[in-house]
Design a protein around this motif. Structure first.
Motif, PDB file in Angstrom:
ATOM      1  N   TRP A  48       7.792  81.561  29.753  1.00 41.85           N
ATOM      2  CA  TRP A  48       6.747  81.643  30.766  1.00 41.85           C
ATOM      3  C   TRP A  48       7.047  82.758  31.748  1.00 41.85           C
ATOM      4  CZ3 TRP A  48       9.253  80.789  35.347  1.00 41.85           C
ATOM      5  CH2 TRP A  48      10.367  79.947  35.330  1.00 41.85           C
ATOM      6  N   LYS A  49       5.996  83.146  32.476  1.00 37.75           N
ATOM      7  CA  LYS A  49       6.120  84.080  33.586  1.00 37.75           C
ATOM      8  C   LYS A  49       5.497  83.425  34.815  1.00 37.75           C
ATOM      9  CE  LYS A  49       5.965  88.434  30.970  1.00 37.75           C
ATOM     10  NZ  LYS A  49       5.200  89.692  30.737  1.00 37.75           N
ATOM     11  N   PRO A  50       6.035  83.685  35.992  1.00 37.55           N
ATOM     12  CA  PRO A  50       5.470  83.076  37.194  1.00 37.55           C
ATOM     13  C   PRO A  50       4.091  83.633  37.503  1.00 37.55           C
ATOM     14  CG  PRO A  50       7.114  84.707  37.782  1.00 37.55           C
ATOM     15  CD  PRO A  50       7.198  84.550  36.301  1.00 37.55           C
TER      16      PRO A  50
ATOM     17  N   PRO B 156       8.601  98.157  32.561  1.00 35.12           N
ATOM     18  CA  PRO B 156       9.460  96.970  32.516  1.00 35.12           C
ATOM     19  C   PRO B 156       9.736  96.426  33.923  1.00 35.12           C
ATOM     20  CG  PRO B 156      10.352  98.727  31.136  1.00 35.12           C
ATOM     21  CD  PRO B 156       9.262  99.335  31.951  1.00 35.12           C
ATOM     22  N   VAL B 157       9.847  95.118  34.005  1.00 32.37           N
ATOM     23  CA  VAL B 157      10.181  94.456  35.262  1.00 32.37           C
ATOM     24  C   VAL B 157      11.644  94.744  35.600  1.00 32.37           C
ATOM     25  CG1 VAL B 157      10.496  92.216  36.375  1.00 32.37           C
ATOM     26  CG2 VAL B 157       8.472  92.643  34.970  1.00 32.37           C
ATOM     27  N   THR B 158      11.894  95.070  36.867  1.00 30.81           N
ATOM     28  CA  THR B 158      13.256  95.227  37.353  1.00 30.81           C
ATOM     29  C   THR B 158      13.699  93.900  37.955  1.00 30.81           C
ATOM     30  OG1 THR B 158      12.973  97.575  37.828  1.00 30.81           O
ATOM     31  CG2 THR B 158      14.741  96.433  38.986  1.00 30.81           C
ATOM     32  N   PHE B 159      14.771  93.346  37.416  1.00 28.97           N
ATOM     33  CA  PHE B 159      15.253  92.036  37.860  1.00 28.97           C
ATOM     34  C   PHE B 159      16.389  92.185  38.870  1.00 28.97           C
ATOM     35  CE2 PHE B 159      13.677  91.081  33.500  1.00 28.97           C
ATOM     36  CZ  PHE B 159      12.674  90.183  33.855  1.00 28.97           C
ATOM     37  N   ASP B 160      16.480  91.180  39.758  1.00 26.76           N
ATOM     38  CA  ASP B 160      17.567  91.137  40.738  1.00 26.76           C
ATOM     39  C   ASP B 160      18.581  90.039  40.438  1.00 26.76           C
ATOM     40  OD1 ASP B 160      16.287  93.144  42.232  1.00 26.76           O
ATOM     41  OD2 ASP B 160      15.055  91.665  43.267  1.00 26.76           O
TER      42      ASP B 160
ATOM     43  N   GLY C  54       8.852  90.921  39.721  1.00 30.27           N
ATOM     44  CA  GLY C  54       8.374  89.981  38.713  1.00 30.27           C
ATOM     45  C   GLY C  54       9.477  89.067  38.229  1.00 30.27           C
ATOM     46  N   GLY C  55       9.108  88.167  37.324  1.00 29.91           N
ATOM     47  CA  GLY C  55      10.064  87.226  36.773  1.00 29.91           C
ATOM     48  C   GLY C  55       9.661  86.809  35.378  1.00 29.91           C
TER      49      GLY C  55
END
Length: 636
Positions: A370-372, A337-341, A357-358
């Motif tokens: 969407w994803k960047p 999983p992406v870790t978000f800030d 990631g985003g």
């Protein structure tokens, strides 16, 4: 601008580090937490405009000795700046044609060039407010986090004060009408006086409406404590970031979830439990009272003390429900999983980003939009800013030589609408406002105070062209942006095609205590406009948010007075008092425990809420002292 810089994370490392400690107050004196310190040397209070830039003068070789502290002001109190140590004067910059925070002559065409701002537009429902980690702005229908805690203002010697005072006396006699023409009002009792007082004996005027805004002056501006929420007992530090307002509820994050309280009484209306600790939240709220949050997957364990911040969710603040939550995997592949800030909200799009990631989601159901794009060049979306529009800071290059680009985005598709490449020497960029598009950055680490701001960039969101670059001397202006995050600026407001900034604390005319002003820059020309709002004797003004064409600001009072909430006309700078908090010792001590630079401050419809973004274990010096997570005031 006094926040120390943080060590930035390596872009390849996930941001699952422990939360930073809050602004923990210093050890209290024997007299109890909140007792005032020895006042600083020199006279503080309402400044008299100098005939030239006081920072163009060299400070004396040694500062004057501080006077003896007045009776009843024991040292060590929280909320009063300590006197500067000898030799602590910062090196002044070269003289500038205009004085510190004081107005230039009005420019041709002076006046706000556009219609009312983002508040109070007709035909829209009442909007919710979120905590101001940058200037707080209600969203979508009607716009942070919470003055600078520093003492960056320079000190005059006694001799210099006499010289300046004499010169200013002549200037005021000859041209007082010119100096204060932009702040002069109609002579009514709500006009700001030289002592900083506004309003009349705590009473609102017959016409309680304010120019350009939706807020009204209460019939009686004297407030009372509406309710208090005790700080929960914890063994360490727990993030509780996030507070918002609906038409019926004040909503605040707690250690186990999110709680809704009756706006007037403080009785709990609902509670939404979360599986793990809150990481961060969006201050933006949709017109139907929904907002975005980011939280940890589980509670801490011995094996996993800091679980990853990989859960994005949406809270219905009106119904008290977690509508959805989910994690996503990286666009580069793999099942981790992406870790978000950071997380934000714009229209019906939730956007979360970080070094790993985003992704963007539908507000209603969490469907992925969407994803960047990522590639071999190492580019990634560092973070997003929301509100009336959506923008991103995209980072490319290496850790030692980054290249940042600010893009306006289509919220539904993520497609760039325009791009602006930040100049070399910018490691982090901060989006202050998305409409108009305003970016803050510390170019070449020249600010030198950890504020993250040496310059502001006013951009044309349609074309990506730079309108104007506005230098913001860190020793003059007290805006502040988190050293690494994209959408966490505070102590400023954007509206009327202007950037409103507070000046740093500096000497005034009072024997004890600092003062400051709020000034404005034109976002088309970059010029410092004529006029200013003076905090007054021993007070500090901090912008919180826009209210139409006016600014809602908190006026931090000296140690022996309660604070105020004021409305500042965005064109004339006339101040109108909306709330005056009690001078009672116990109440004002509770108020001053909240650091203006980090507390969550919300004002709406005669109600004012102060809350902490984190809680920590009780002080060993006074373990039985009452400490509050929230203190609410009301004028009703």
């Amino acid at each position: 601008m006094t926040q120390p810089p943080q060590q930035p994370p390596h872009p390849d490392e996930p941001s699952n580090t422990p939360p930073g400690a809050p602004n923990t107050p210093p050890a209290p004196p024997a007299g109890g937490f909140g007792a005032p310190q020895d006042p600083p040397p020199g006279g503080f209070g309402q400044p008299t405009p100098p005939p030239a830039d006081p920072f163009g003068k060299q400070p004396p070789a040694a500062p004057p000795q501080p006077p003896a502290a007045p009776q009843g002001a024991p040292a060590g109190g929280y909320g009063t700046p300590p006197p500067p140590a000898p030799g602590s004067y910062p090196t002044p910059p070269a003289p500038q044609p205009n004085g510190y925070g004081y107005p230039q002559a009005p420019q041709p065409g002076y006046g706000y060039p556009q219609g009312p701002g983002q508040h109070g537009r007709p035909g829209m429902p009442q909007q919710a407010y979120g905590y101001p980690t940058q200037p707080m702005q209600p969203q979508y229908g009607a716009p942070q986090p919470g003055g600078s805690g520093g003492t960056g203002g320079k000190k005059f010697s006694t001799q210099m004060q006499i010289i300046v005072a004499a010169a200013v006396a002549v200037v005021l006699i000859i041209g007082a009408g010119v100096i204060y023409s932009a702040t002069s009002g109609d002579g009514g009792k709500d006009e700001a006086s030289s002592s900083g007082s506004t309003g009349g004996e705590g009473k609102g005027g017959e016409d309680s409406g304010l120019a350009g805004g939706s807020e009204k002056v209460p019939a009686n501006t004297k407030s009372k404590v509406a309710f208090q929420v005790p700080q929960p007992v914890v063994k360490d530090i727990v993030q509780v970031e996030g507070s918002w307002l609906t038409d019926k509820a004040y909503v605040k994050t707690g250690i186990d979830g999110i709680n809704g309280y009756d706006r007037d009484k403080g009785t709990k209306l609902w509670s939404v439990p979360l599986p793990g600790e809150m990481c961060t939240t969006s201050r933006h709220v949709s017109k139907d009272y929904k907002t975005a949050i980011l939280f940890r997957e589980t509670k801490p364990t011995k094996e996993k003390k800091y679980p990853a911040c990989d859960q994005v969710g949406v809270i219905d603040l009106a119904a008290g429900k977690l509508l959805w939550s989910k994690s996503v995997t990286s666009a580069t592949g793999g099942d981790r999983p992406v870790t978000f800030d950071e997380v934000t909200l714009s229209g019906t799009t939730v956007a979360a980003g970080g070094t790993s990631g985003g992704a963007a989601f539908k507000l209603a159901d969490g469907a992925e939009l969407w994803k960047p794009k990522t590639g071999a060049d190492g580019c990634y979306d560092r973070g997003y800013a929301g509100g009336e529009a959506l923008a991103v800071v995209r980072k490319c290059g290496t850790y030692d030589s980054p290249q940042l680009t600010v893009q306006a985005l289509n919220p539904t598709t993520g497609a760039p609408l325009s791009s602006y490449q930040m100049p070399a020497g910018v490691e982090y960029a901060h989006i202050v406002s998305t409409k108009p598009l305003v970016v803050a950055a510390d170019v070449g680490d020249t600010a030198g105070d950890g504020s993250g701001i040496s310059d502001f960039f006013s951009l044309d969101a349609a074309t990506g062209k730079l309108k104007v670059r506005i230098p913001a001397d860190a020793e003059k202006y007290a805006g502040d942006c988190d050293s690494t995050e994209v959408e966490k600026c505070q102590n400023m407001a954007v509206g009327n095609n202007r950037l409103y900034l507070p000046t740093e604390r500096h000497d005034g005319t009072s024997e004890y205590g600092d003062t400051n002003e709020v000034v404005a820059f034109d976002l088309d020309t970059g010029k410092l406009l004529g006029g200013r709002a003076d905090a007054g004797d021993r007070n500090i003004l901090t912008p919180l948010r826009m209210d139409g064409t006016s600014i809602i600001a908190y006026k931090e009072a000296p140690y022996d007075k309660g604070g105020q909430v004021v409305s500042i006309d965005g064109e004339t700078f006339k101040q109108t008092t909306l709330m005056e908090n009690p001078d009672d010792e116990a109440i004002r001590k509770a108020e001053k425990r909240f650091s203006v630079g980090s507390a969550e401050l919300l004002y709406s419809d005669g109600q004012f809420y102060m809350a902490a973004p984190a809680v920590h274990k009780p002080s060993s010096y006074s373990p039985d002292e009452k400490v509050y997570l929230v203190v609410a005031y009301g004028t009703g």
